[in-house]
Design an enzyme around this catalytic site. Structure first.
Site, PDB file in Angstrom:
ATOM      1  N   CYS A 113      25.512  54.310  57.115  1.00  0.00           N
ATOM      2  CA  CYS A 113      24.832  53.327  57.975  1.00  0.00           C
ATOM      3  C   CYS A 113      23.340  53.238  57.671  1.00  0.00           C
ATOM      4  CB  CYS A 113      25.018  53.694  59.433  1.00  0.00           C
ATOM      5  SG  CYS A 113      26.719  53.605  59.949  1.00  0.00           S
ATOM      6  N   HIS A 252      19.104  52.128  64.881  1.00  0.00           N
ATOM      7  CA  HIS A 252      20.472  51.845  64.460  1.00  0.00           C
ATOM      8  C   HIS A 252      21.333  51.665  65.709  1.00  0.00           C
ATOM      9  CE1 HIS A 252      24.277  51.929  62.563  1.00  0.00           C
ATOM     10  NE2 HIS A 252      24.568  53.198  62.812  1.00  0.00           N
ATOM     11  N   ASN A 282      28.745  48.532  66.269  1.00  0.00           N
ATOM     12  CA  ASN A 282      28.033  49.202  65.187  1.00  0.00           C
ATOM     13  C   ASN A 282      28.379  48.487  63.875  1.00  0.00           C
ATOM     14  OD1 ASN A 282      27.171  50.905  63.142  1.00  0.00           O
ATOM     15  ND2 ASN A 282      27.898  52.778  64.140  1.00  0.00           N
TER      16      ASN A 282
HETATM   17  N1  ACO Z   1      39.657  54.520  74.872  1.00  0.00           N
HETATM   18  C1  ACO Z   1      40.056  55.400  75.810  1.00  0.00           C
HETATM   19  N2  ACO Z   1      39.995  56.724  75.608  1.00  0.00           N
HETATM   20  C2  ACO Z   1      39.502  57.158  74.425  1.00  0.00           C
HETATM   21  C3  ACO Z   1      39.092  56.279  73.419  1.00  0.00           C
HETATM   22  C4  ACO Z   1      39.177  54.904  73.682  1.00  0.00           C
HETATM   23  N3  ACO Z   1      38.801  53.966  72.791  1.00  0.00           N
HETATM   24  N4  ACO Z   1      38.647  56.981  72.362  1.00  0.00           N
HETATM   25  C5  ACO Z   1      38.777  58.276  72.688  1.00  0.00           C
HETATM   26  N5  ACO Z   1      39.306  58.392  73.939  1.00  0.00           N
HETATM   27  C6  ACO Z   1      39.624  59.577  74.687  1.00  0.00           C
HETATM   28  C7  ACO Z   1      39.797  60.787  73.808  1.00  0.00           C
HETATM   29  O1  ACO Z   1      41.105  60.834  73.308  1.00  0.00           O
HETATM   30  C8  ACO Z   1      39.498  61.889  74.786  1.00  0.00           C
HETATM   31  O2  ACO Z   1      40.662  62.113  75.552  1.00  0.00           O
HETATM   32  P1  ACO Z   1      41.095  63.605  75.985  1.00  0.00           P
HETATM   33  O3  ACO Z   1      39.958  64.114  76.815  1.00  0.00           O
HETATM   34  O4  ACO Z   1      42.356  63.377  76.731  1.00  0.00           O
HETATM   35  O5  ACO Z   1      41.258  64.342  74.691  1.00  0.00           O
HETATM   36  C9  ACO Z   1      38.446  61.309  75.703  1.00  0.00           C
HETATM   37  O6  ACO Z   1      38.519  59.896  75.531  1.00  0.00           O
HETATM   38  C10 ACO Z   1      37.047  61.760  75.381  1.00  0.00           C
HETATM   39  O7  ACO Z   1      36.851  61.665  73.988  1.00  0.00           O
HETATM   40  P2  ACO Z   1      35.491  62.052  73.328  1.00  0.00           P
HETATM   41  O8  ACO Z   1      35.598  61.917  71.861  1.00  0.00           O
HETATM   42  O9  ACO Z   1      35.031  63.354  73.884  1.00  0.00           O
HETATM   43  O10 ACO Z   1      34.567  60.907  73.910  1.00  0.00           O
HETATM   44  P3  ACO Z   1      33.021  60.747  73.775  1.00  0.00           P
HETATM   45  O11 ACO Z   1      32.392  60.673  75.092  1.00  0.00           O
HETATM   46  O12 ACO Z   1      32.442  61.705  72.773  1.00  0.00           O
HETATM   47  O13 ACO Z   1      32.911  59.294  73.148  1.00  0.00           O
HETATM   48  C11 ACO Z   1      32.537  58.256  71.039  1.00  0.00           C
HETATM   49  C12 ACO Z   1      33.499  59.029  71.896  1.00  0.00           C
HETATM   50  C13 ACO Z   1      32.227  56.948  71.730  1.00  0.00           C
HETATM   51  C14 ACO Z   1      33.153  58.011  69.677  1.00  0.00           C
HETATM   52  C15 ACO Z   1      31.230  59.060  70.906  1.00  0.00           C
HETATM   53  O14 ACO Z   1      31.508  60.368  70.497  1.00  0.00           O
HETATM   54  C16 ACO Z   1      30.278  58.452  69.942  1.00  0.00           C
HETATM   55  O15 ACO Z   1      29.774  57.381  70.163  1.00  0.00           O
HETATM   56  N6  ACO Z   1      29.961  59.188  68.881  1.00  0.00           N
HETATM   57  C17 ACO Z   1      29.014  58.723  67.898  1.00  0.00           C
HETATM   58  C18 ACO Z   1      29.762  57.872  66.976  1.00  0.00           C
HETATM   59  C19 ACO Z   1      28.836  57.020  66.238  1.00  0.00           C
HETATM   60  O16 ACO Z   1      27.983  56.367  66.803  1.00  0.00           O
HETATM   61  N7  ACO Z   1      29.009  57.025  64.961  1.00  0.00           N
HETATM   62  C20 ACO Z   1      28.280  56.230  64.146  1.00  0.00           C
HETATM   63  C21 ACO Z   1      26.956  56.862  63.821  1.00  0.00           C
HETATM   64  S1  ACO Z   1      26.762  56.904  62.148  1.00  0.00           S
HETATM   65  C22 ACO Z   1      27.250  55.441  61.759  1.00  0.00           C
HETATM   66  O17 ACO Z   1      26.810  54.486  62.342  1.00  0.00           O
HETATM   67  C23 ACO Z   1      28.326  55.341  60.770  1.00  0.00           C
END
Ligand code: ACO
Length: 325
Positions: A113, A252, A282
């Site tokens: 990214c 970003h 994103n």
């Molecule tokens: N809908 C509903 N539930 C979901 C979804 C969804 N789309 N996705 C995951 N869950 C569930 C998971 O299965 C988990 O369930 P469980 O507790 O029963 O196991 C629960 O939600 C919590 O999952 P987490 O992964 O802990 O959720 P988190 O609060 O961390 O949010 C997210 C996930 C949004 C992906 C977050 O971690 C994030 O934004 N990370 C950064 C990702 C990012 O921005 N990457 C790009 C940066 S670099 C680049 O741009 C390439």
């Protein structure tokens, strides 16, 4: 003394909107979950057959128009992307031909990214080195082509789009500082396993869904916050400024919780942060140049404003710059 300035910006995105409600029909998710955890309401998705250069071309035309620069006056084209039209030739070469530019240097940079910032640094360096006067830098993606629409933890995050900027040699200050970095020790937290020399395309690679983006979201989240904060503060310091001097922060557009965490750590008020994440999701390398273009066109950026831009992506890679607009 000579400097490097932004002469103009442009952006483009496919017309088709994929709203959170549409994703509810594809994976087990909800509009409420997506908005609460990410801040995203909808993203743009390219039609089948549309490639990254198709979206980028429109962004380039708009950037060249706003800069009042003819494509034949360009000296280099650099594209940051993780979703090139082909592994080779570069998407930059395809754009060079479509834009009608001269036989100038044209190449892609692969920096997750952070691609636009790496392209910006390369473009600035080429101008600083005396090898170019005008460089077109682009961040463009068709991320929908590498999304696994069976993986709810990733397919809700990303979208397609492109942003471009014309850089020029200048007598007055433009890019005041740039800082870049990478740490390859955690590359497996965000990558696409298939399609390269490690796992070439095969029936097995397709069966294993290896040609889709894989991400360990929580770990990426933590690293993104740390890297964006430290590189942003470093860019401010290198520009001989303090956070109070920054008029607009364009980070970003990954997740509003990342934006909020970084904003608080740097000490900027909410109104100084630009975000269009809710409408695009994103868009990887395209995220900062699309946001920059929207900020400029909507009048959020004024002459001599000090703009802080920062990126983070697969690799891990990161970077930040302060620009005198
Ligand atoms: N809908 C509903 N539930 C979901 C979804 C969804 N789309 N996705 C995951 N869950 C569930 C998971 O299965 C988990 O369930 P469980 O507790 O029963 O196991 C629960 O939600 C919590 O999952 P987490 O992964 O802990 O959720 P988190 O609060 O961390 O949010 C997210 C996930 C949004 C992906 C977050 O971690 C994030 O934004 N990370 C950064 C990702 C990012 O921005 N990457 C790009 C940066 S670099 C680049 O741009 C390439």
């Amino acid at each position: 003394m000579s400097f490097v300035r932004f002469l103009g910006t442009g952006s483009a995105a496919p017309e088709k909107v994929l709203a959170n409600a549409d994703l509810e029909k594809i994976v087990d998710t909800s509009d409420e979950w997506i908005q609460t955890r990410t801040g995203i309401r909808e993203r743009r998705i390219a039609d089948p057959g549309t490639a990254t250069s198709d979206i980028a071309y429109d962004a380039c035309v708009r950037a060249l128009e706003s800069a009042s620069v003819d494509p034949v006056d360009l000296d280099a084209i650099i594209v940051g992307t993780v979703t090139p039209d082909y592994l080779f030739p570069s998407t930059a070469c395809i754009l060079q031909s479509r834009l009608g530019a001269r036989h100038i240097m044209a190449f892609d940079v692969l920096a997750g990214c952070s691609g636009f910032m790496y392209a910006l640094q390369a473009g600035k360096g080429i101008i600083d080195g005396g090898n170019a006067k005008k460089v077109l830098v682009i961040g463009a993606e068709t991320l929908s082509t590498i999304m696994d629409f069976q993986d709810r933890s990733t397919c809700i995050l990303f979208g397609d789009g492109a942003g471009a900027a014309v850089l020029s040699e200048s007598d007055t200050p433009g890019i005041m500082s740039i800082t870049m970095g990478a740490n390859g020790s955690q590359w497996e937290l965000l990558y696409m396993p298939g399609g390269g020399s490690r796992i070439p395309a095969s029936e097995e690679s397709i069966r294993n869904r290896s040609h889709f983006l894989k991400m360990a979201g929580q770990e990426v989240f933590k690293e993104a916050v740390k890297a964006i904060e430290s590189s942003s503060l470093e860019a401010i310091r290198l520009a001989d400024l303090t956070p109070d001097d920054i008029d607009l922060f364009i980070p970003h557009q990954a997740n509003y919780r990342i934006l909020e965490a970084v904003r608080k750590r740097i000490g900027l008020p909410v109104e100084k942060v630009f975000s269009n994440l809710d409408r695009y999701g994103n868009t990887s390398s395209a995220s900062v140049p699309i946001a920059l273009d929207e900020a400029v066109r909507s009048g959020r950026v004024k002459k001599d404003d000090k703009i802080l831009i920062s990126v983070f992506g697969a690799g891990f890679t990161w970077g930040a710059a302060v620009v005198n607009w």
